[in-house]
Design an enzyme around this catalytic site. Sequence first.
Site, PDB file in Angstrom:
ATOM      1  N   LYS A  52       9.727 -58.755  62.334  1.00  0.00           N
ATOM      2  CA  LYS A  52       8.875 -58.994  60.951  1.00  0.00           C
ATOM      3  C   LYS A  52       7.537 -59.095  61.330  1.00  0.00           C
ATOM      4  O   LYS A  52       7.145 -60.111  61.707  1.00  0.00           O
ATOM      5  CB  LYS A  52       9.487 -59.916  60.200  1.00  0.00           C
ATOM      6  CG  LYS A  52       8.820 -59.872  58.862  1.00  0.00           C
ATOM      7  CD  LYS A  52       9.553 -58.906  58.212  1.00  0.00           C
ATOM      8  CE  LYS A  52       9.094 -58.923  56.599  1.00  0.00           C
ATOM      9  NZ  LYS A  52       9.287 -57.781  55.901  1.00  0.00           N
ATOM     10  N   SER A 109      11.619 -53.552  53.121  1.00  0.00           N
ATOM     11  CA  SER A 109      11.633 -55.080  52.756  1.00  0.00           C
ATOM     12  C   SER A 109      11.966 -55.092  51.425  1.00  0.00           C
ATOM     13  O   SER A 109      13.151 -54.851  50.980  1.00  0.00           O
ATOM     14  CB  SER A 109      10.025 -55.890  53.210  1.00  0.00           C
ATOM     15  OG  SER A 109      10.444 -57.095  53.349  1.00  0.00           O
TER      16      SER A 109
END
Length: 592
Positions: free
Chosen positions: A192, A388
């Site tokens: 991430k 996401s």
Amino acid sequence: MAQFFKFLFASCLGVMLASVVLMLLGFAFIGGLISSQAESTVSLKPNSVLKIKFDKPIPEQTNNLEMNPFDLENQKILGLNAIVETIENAAGDDNIKGIYLDLESIAGGGLSTTGVIRDALLAFKESGKFIVANSKYYSQGTYYLASAADKVFLNPAGSIDLHGFSATVPFYKTMLENIGVEMQVFYAGQYKSATEPFRRYSMSEQSKKQTREFLQPAFEDFLNEIGSSRNKTYEELWDMANELKIKTSEDALNYGLVDELGYYDHVVKEMKDKIGLEAEDDLFYIGLTDYALTVKPKTDFSIKNKIAVIYGEGAIITGKGEPGNIGDEKYTKFIRKARKDKKVKAIVFRVNSPGGSPIASENILREIELAKEAGKPVVVSMGDYAASGGYYVACEADHIFAEENTLTGSIGVFMMLPNAQKLMKEKIGMTFDTVKTTQYSNGLGIYYDLAPAEVAFLNATTQNYYKLFKQRVAEGRNLTPEAVEKIAQGRVWTGEAATKIGLVDGVGGIDEALAKAADLAGLDEYRTVEYPEVKEPIEMLMEELTGSMPGTVKAKILEAELGDYYSDYKEIKEMMNMKGVQARCPIKIEFQ
């Protein structure tokens, strides 16, 4: 008292005069708009050439973006699907003899979007009509489109910029340190990378690895598609890019990337010859937007069954949102409306989003669940991005299509909180003190260091959202938690790679999604209804003036001033305005 009434009367008179002036200005603008529309009435002449420029952004849906209501020349910005349909219609229109690609620039659209348009141009060529491309200078993006043409012209003083793809990430940590601000970052997922610019000085190895893994196949597809049209091998084109061999227009000609070096008059002569016109005959152009206005809608309103097509593009946020982003209040209403409409038998959700708020994503996902429970199949079609939060809203669909180079996945979350204590104390000279009723009643402020218990609380919150995200993916994709964990961690995947790991069902666009939705709903025939119901610019202007859709004019002024840097400004602004946990993927492929 007399003085009071004097001032009251003067104030009322001032308000009345201001209202009259505003009203007159409004009438003048509306009159100008009506006059402009009247003057721009389009008539299609025989032997016309469809002139296509990509000097405007390319939204998924026509006018579904920030627009300047005062720009009378750009009252309609065609969406991707409308562009493709217009090109398809031109292929069968006897009045259109060919396409002229005027490729001075390309204002918007990622690799997947540009690829869809290129495919539409290749399909147009199958009609036997010509495509001629011309530019003073080709960027990689414009040349990618130009390579689909029958003949590619280049100005003798121009060149082609062929250098490869990259993903450049700005890092702000040193800058923030210099001004005395520390970003306190909490994230879940080793890949991430959205928070790396605020917590690192360079890309992590994980970030570099995943970036290489989607850049390389994207570049390979790019070169292979150009090579197929220009009769060049991948190795030849890669060598040209890697060694920067295309330095001049002569280089472009000698290496076979263009067919002729010439000026605009040479291009005109080429098209006249193809149509069979004499040198003294006029060549009639019609622009893509103008031609779209002449195309009669193919909708058959006698067909009762409908498929709702919901276009979701931009950041996912809580609230109503504005054109060009996905506000959960608006989009839950769209899905709910489609669910309650008895004539709507299925839903196609077109997603082009890097993500955003997981709470907003969860609210939208809930409406998708309810639509499925009501017996209405939901099919997702992904654009340039569905990453996401963009994947969050898609994961429970009955079927998911992605383009080959869609960036998706990025199953992970993060949270950031600035600590400006040093800035305020050492740079500005301000300190703060407080009185509290409990040890943490001061809240998560930006003027104090976080206590260990607060750090633990924010870490736990971040991990809980990550756990929920993975749970939704496991349920939607029928995967075990262990299988999801392996492909999550915030890792970004291309659409093609995502099909191999179970995140996506197949490679395809919105046409394939509509066909699948019809199949799942058992429909032999249907018509489509689109959401959002895009408003005309004059309606947007009235909302701007009444304050129900603020910020549009300001945004367009900034866009005009910042030019190509506006997207970077917008991204930074969105990052700084984020509240709470975020499911967001800011990665962009730079290929223009």
